[in-house]
Each structure stands twice: as C-alpha cells, then as structure tokens.
Design a protein around this motif. Structure first.
Motif, short mmCIF file in Angstrom:
data_model
loop_
_atom_site.label_atom_id
_atom_site.label_comp_id
_atom_site.label_asym_id
_atom_site.label_seq_id
_atom_site.Cartn_x
_atom_site.Cartn_y
_atom_site.Cartn_z
N HIS A 127 47.78 36.83 31.65
CA HIS A 127 46.68 36.99 32.60
C HIS A 127 46.60 35.67 33.35
CE1 HIS A 127 42.43 37.25 33.92
NE2 HIS A 127 42.54 38.56 33.77
N LYS A 134 46.83 48.30 32.69
CA LYS A 134 46.68 47.02 32.01
C LYS A 134 46.90 47.18 30.51
CE LYS A 134 43.26 45.69 35.50
NZ LYS A 134 41.86 45.23 35.75
N ALA A 164 45.41 41.71 29.18
CA ALA A 164 46.68 41.46 29.86
C ALA A 164 46.66 42.23 31.18
CB ALA A 164 47.86 41.91 29.01
N SER A 165 46.79 41.54 32.27
CA SER A 165 46.72 42.20 33.58
C SER A 165 48.02 42.92 33.90
CB SER A 165 46.39 41.18 34.67
OG SER A 165 47.37 40.18 34.74
#
Length: 261
Positions: A213, A232, A245-246
C-alpha cells in the motif's frame, strides 16, 4: 489507516515525553528565562520562585503548544488547505491557547490589572507571534530532516534496526506511514521514526518484504493470512493486525505466493 488528528497529537506528545534532548532543552530554556526574569517577573519574584515559575511555564507551554499545533495542522491537512498556511494558522491557534493559559496563571498569582486592554493585546500578540515563529521553525527543520534522511543500503541485518532502542530491535514485522513518521513494528515492539517510508524500505537489509500500500510495507514472514476484498486484499499479520493491500500491489502479492494467481 491513518491516525486521526487527536491520535497523532497524542503520539507526538508521547514522543516528546520520551525524548531526553527535549527535556534538556526545556529545562535549559526555563533556567535562562528564570535568570533573565522577562515581563517584569524579576521585580515580583525572587530567584528560586522565578526559576520554578519559568521552568514550569516553559514545559507546560511546550506540550500544550505542541499538542494543539499538531492537532490543528492535521485537521487543516484533512481539509486540503495549503501546507505552510496551515502551519502558520496552527501556530497561531497554539499561541492563542498559551496566551489564555498564561493570563489565567498571571491573574491567579499576580495583581494583574484587567482593565488594561492595550497591555493584554500587546502580550497576546507577542505570544502568538512567538508561537508562529517557533512552529514554522520546528516544521521547517522536520521537513529538512525528511529531505536529507540518508538511505543506508547493504546486506545483512536491517540498518533501520539501528535507529530503534535496543529493547525494540527484533525481526521486522511491518512499517506504516503516520504523517511525517514511519511506525516500525518488530517482534519486540513499536517505534515511530522521523523519515520517509521509501527510505525506511531501503534499510530493510536481507529481510524479505513487500510494499502493499502507499502507506504500508510488510515482511513476508510476518504474513499469517490473506484474503481478497474485491480488487484489493487484506493481510493478517502474525501479531493479529490487519493491513490493507491496494489494487496496485496485488500482482506483487500474487508473484510472492501470498495470494493465488
């Protein structure tokens, strides 16, 4: 998962409370002011009471100003106000609070005339002006440190551990952005460091980890589980925390085998 303005202000306070140079500087400033006796205090207080008075004011005003200034600056940042104007306004707000406290203390301890509006305006302007100057100077120094923080590279033990107290040096778990700081979490504790996340990641040595991220880095060995949430993901760490977590970093997690392809 950024801290709220109140949480950040509390963290800044905790950092200052544990910072020995801050205490040395505060006592030194209080001692010098006590000897000088500004604002007529040399006329109404003897040396020892004057030293106590100015030392107490210096310590109290520093923490009050730091807390309020940090809180207001973070609030203004959330409102997307320009950075430096926000710093100036936050310094003015802290100065106003300090002035009101100072007035209350002086009224309680000394025979302060309440009908001298000009006197109070001059004192207030001085306090607010000094607060703005000090706030801007501190933030400028912090920004300079951020820009000049060295990135230490090399194999072996993570260089970032050298920045931590001895009792908190252990296997890296995660690193997260907290305003101008990076929260470094190891198996032995947590510490806030004044640096950029990119620089902190450059000091992880042989520790295998991933940025998941824009605000988070995690050690691969510290990931206990992972689950998808749409595009995500959410990582569960060995200490029980969950790190988002992007979408940008999901391919890296798949490549590392944390998420199924």
């Amino acid at each position: 998962m950024e801290d709220s303005p109140l949480q950040l202000a509390k963290r800044e306070m905790q950092l200052s409370l544990r910072n020995k140079p801050v205490w040395v500087g505060l006592f030194a400033a209080g001692f010098i002011l006590g000897l000088a006796g500004p604002f007529g205090t040399d006329q109404v207080l003897r040396l020892i009471p004057r030293l106590i008075y100015w030392t107490a004011l210096t310590i109290g005003f520093y923490f009050v100003g730091s807390f309020i200034g940090t809180f207001l600056n973070r609030v203004f940042a959330a409102w997307n106000l320009p950075f430096w104007p926000s710093v100036v306004i936050a310094g003015a707000g802290a100065g106003l609070a300090i002035f009101l406290i100072l007035m209350g203390i002086n009224i309680a301890l000394f025979d302060v005339p309440l009908d001298c509006a000009t006197c109070h305006i001059i004192l207030g302007a001085n306090v607010v002006g000094i607060s703005i100057i000090v706030t801007v100077a501190i933030v400028y120094i912090q920004q300079s440190l951020l820009q000049s923080a060295p990135v230490q590279e090399g194999a072996g033990a993570p260089a970032i551990l050298k920045r931590l107290p001895l009792e908190k040096r252990g296997a890296l778990v995660s690193m997260s952005v907290s305003d101008h700081y990076v929260e470094v979490v190891t198996e032995k504790g947590t510490e806030l460091l004044l640096m950029r996340l990119t620089d902190a990641m450059g000091e992880t040595g042989d520790t295998q980890g991933l940025q998941v991220h824009r605000s988070h880095w995690v050690a691969l060995d510290a990931i206990k589980g992972a689950r998808r949430e749409g595009a995500k993901a959410v990582l569960t760490l060995t200490d029980g925390r969950e790190i988002p977590a992007s979408r940008t970093y999901v391919p890296s997690l798949k490549e590392a085998g944390v998420l199924p392809r």
